[in-house]
Write an enzyme that holds these catalytic residues in place. Structure first.
Site, PDB file in Angstrom:
ATOM      1  CG  ASN A   9      41.494  35.001  39.088  1.00  0.00           C
ATOM      2  OD1 ASN A   9      41.199  34.015  38.400  1.00  0.00           O
ATOM      3  ND2 ASN A   9      41.947  36.132  38.555  1.00  0.00           N
ATOM      4  CD1 TRP A  10      42.049  28.990  42.470  1.00  0.00           C
ATOM      5  CD2 TRP A  10      41.132  27.136  41.600  1.00  0.00           C
ATOM      6  NE1 TRP A  10      41.721  28.155  43.508  1.00  0.00           N
ATOM      7  CE2 TRP A  10      41.158  27.008  43.010  1.00  0.00           C
ATOM      8  CE3 TRP A  10      40.588  26.088  40.848  1.00  0.00           C
ATOM      9  CZ2 TRP A  10      40.669  25.874  43.673  1.00  0.00           C
ATOM     10  CZ3 TRP A  10      40.097  24.961  41.510  1.00  0.00           C
ATOM     11  CH2 TRP A  10      40.139  24.859  42.903  1.00  0.00           C
ATOM     12  CE  LYS A  11      45.620  35.871  38.511  1.00  0.00           C
ATOM     13  NZ  LYS A  11      46.739  36.803  38.506  1.00  0.00           N
ATOM     14  CG  HIS A  93      42.211  39.861  36.056  1.00  0.00           C
ATOM     15  ND1 HIS A  93      43.511  39.917  35.608  1.00  0.00           N
ATOM     16  CD2 HIS A  93      42.267  39.506  37.367  1.00  0.00           C
ATOM     17  CE1 HIS A  93      44.317  39.612  36.624  1.00  0.00           C
ATOM     18  NE2 HIS A  93      43.585  39.360  37.691  1.00  0.00           N
ATOM     19  CD  GLU A  95      46.506  37.874  35.095  1.00  0.00           C
ATOM     20  OE1 GLU A  95      45.660  36.970  35.072  1.00  0.00           O
ATOM     21  OE2 GLU A  95      47.307  38.041  36.052  1.00  0.00           O
ATOM     22  CD  GLU A 162      43.133  41.693  40.968  1.00  0.00           C
ATOM     23  OE1 GLU A 162      43.219  40.828  41.833  1.00  0.00           O
ATOM     24  OE2 GLU A 162      43.109  41.438  39.755  1.00  0.00           O
ATOM     25  N   GLY A 168      51.147  38.884  40.895  1.00  0.00           N
ATOM     26  CA  GLY A 168      52.063  37.787  40.615  1.00  0.00           C
ATOM     27  C   GLY A 168      53.531  38.161  40.749  1.00  0.00           C
ATOM     28  CB  SER A 208      51.692  40.054  45.837  1.00  0.00           C
ATOM     29  OG  SER A 208      52.232  39.906  44.526  1.00  0.00           O
ATOM     30  N   GLY A 229      45.226  35.577  43.736  1.00  0.00           N
ATOM     31  CA  GLY A 229      45.620  34.707  42.636  1.00  0.00           C
ATOM     32  C   GLY A 229      46.408  33.512  43.139  1.00  0.00           C
TER      33      GLY A 229
HETATM   34  P1  13P Z   1      48.344  37.260  42.695  1.00  0.00           P
HETATM   35  O1  13P Z   1      47.653  37.081  44.023  1.00  0.00           O
HETATM   36  O2  13P Z   1      48.945  35.988  42.170  1.00  0.00           O
HETATM   37  O3  13P Z   1      49.281  38.407  42.694  1.00  0.00           O
HETATM   38  O4  13P Z   1      47.181  37.622  41.629  1.00  0.00           O
HETATM   39  C1  13P Z   1      46.287  38.626  41.924  1.00  0.00           C
HETATM   40  C2  13P Z   1      45.218  38.585  40.903  1.00  0.00           C
HETATM   41  O5  13P Z   1      45.431  38.920  39.761  1.00  0.00           O
HETATM   42  C3  13P Z   1      43.881  38.105  41.323  1.00  0.00           C
HETATM   43  O6  13P Z   1      42.930  38.357  40.345  1.00  0.00           O
END
Ligand code: 13P
Length: 251
Positions: A9-11, A93, A95, A162, A168, A208, A229
């Site tokens: 997931n490149w966000k 998600h 976020e 998640e 993150g 993570s 992520g």
């Molecule tokens: P990280 O791998 O950066 O912790 O993010 C996880 C995530 O939110 C994937 O959707």
């Protein structure tokens, strides 16, 4: 049996130059022993689908609207994402739940729209640190899961656990914590949809995931892959995660 999936997931990261990382992944994984998916920002979906065409890497989106079309300025519908070359879509998600006030009912409507358009939905659930510390983790997860999934469970459904506090932060859940939630999710899916659907659903862990913890996570009960992520932004980081899942998937 269900698919083992390594998803990135490149966000909200990446402009055209970032596609070089996708090119490197395509070159590195011509015949991976697991499914591989990259979900770039929507602006890059069509270009990424071009890069990945004919390869073993699928391209997905990070959200969709519940309607197929209409007066929704700035939004993207599931059929538009299919048209751009997406085969999957991340929904709910944390976020988006936090930044855009997304609710379980809204995520359920998006999931139905995604399935109708032919996208594989990756439905995300996860507890906050406060909820975990209050002992509410399993209640939160099963409530989100039940509320976010339609009554007719889609074939090939993907669910991602998640924990919000692990995203993150570099703070990864322990394998005991992951196993507890993933076992509970499999049980909840079995109770609601029956054993065939539950067995066919891929359960991803996200939060993570890095090259150095991936193998341990993939060896955990009821973990069928990862939603990654930060470590999906560089092929040099994501590649070893794909390899770890391929190795874990060998009979
Ligand atoms: P990280 O791998 O950066 O912790 O993010 C996880 C995530 O939110 C994937 O959707």
């Amino acid at each position: 049996m269900r698919q083992q999936l390594s998803a990135g997931n490149w966000k909200m990261n990446g402009t055209t130059a970032q596609l070089d990382e996708l090119r490197a992944l395509v070159a590195a994984h011509k015949a991976p022993g697991c499914a591989v998916l990259i979900c770039p920002p929507a602006t890059l979906i069509a270009a990424a689908a071009d890069v990945a065409r004919g390869s073993s890497i699928a391209i997905g989106a990070q959200d969709c609207h519940a309607a197929a079309s209409g007066a929704h300025t700035g939004d993207l519908s599931a059929p538009m994402l299919v048209d751009a070359g997406a085969t999957h879509v991340i929904l709910g998600h944390s976020e988006r739940r936090a930044d855009h006030g997304e609710t379980d009912a809204g995520i359920r409507a998006k999931t139905e729209a995604a399935v109708t358009a032919g996208l594989v939905p990756i439905v995300c659930v996860g507890e906050t640190l406060a909820q975990r510390e209050a002992g509410e983790t399993l209640k939160v997860i099963t409530t989100q899961l039940n509320g976010s999934l339609p009554d007719a469970a889609p074939a090939g459904l993907v669910v991602a656990y998640e924990p919000v506090w692990a995203i993150g932060t570099g703070r990864v859940a322990t394998t005991d914590q992951i196993a507890q939630v993933h076992d509970a999710m499999r049980a909840a899916l079995t109770e609601r949809f029956g054993v065939d659907v539950a067995d066919a659903t891929s359960l991803l862990y996200g939060g993570s995931v890095k090259p150095d913890n991936a193998a341990e996570i993939f060896a955990t009960s009821n973990v069928d892959g990862a939603l990654v992520g930060g470590a999906s932004l560089r092929a040099a980081d994501f590649s070893p995660i794909v390899t770890a899942l391929s190795d874990a998937s060998q009979p």
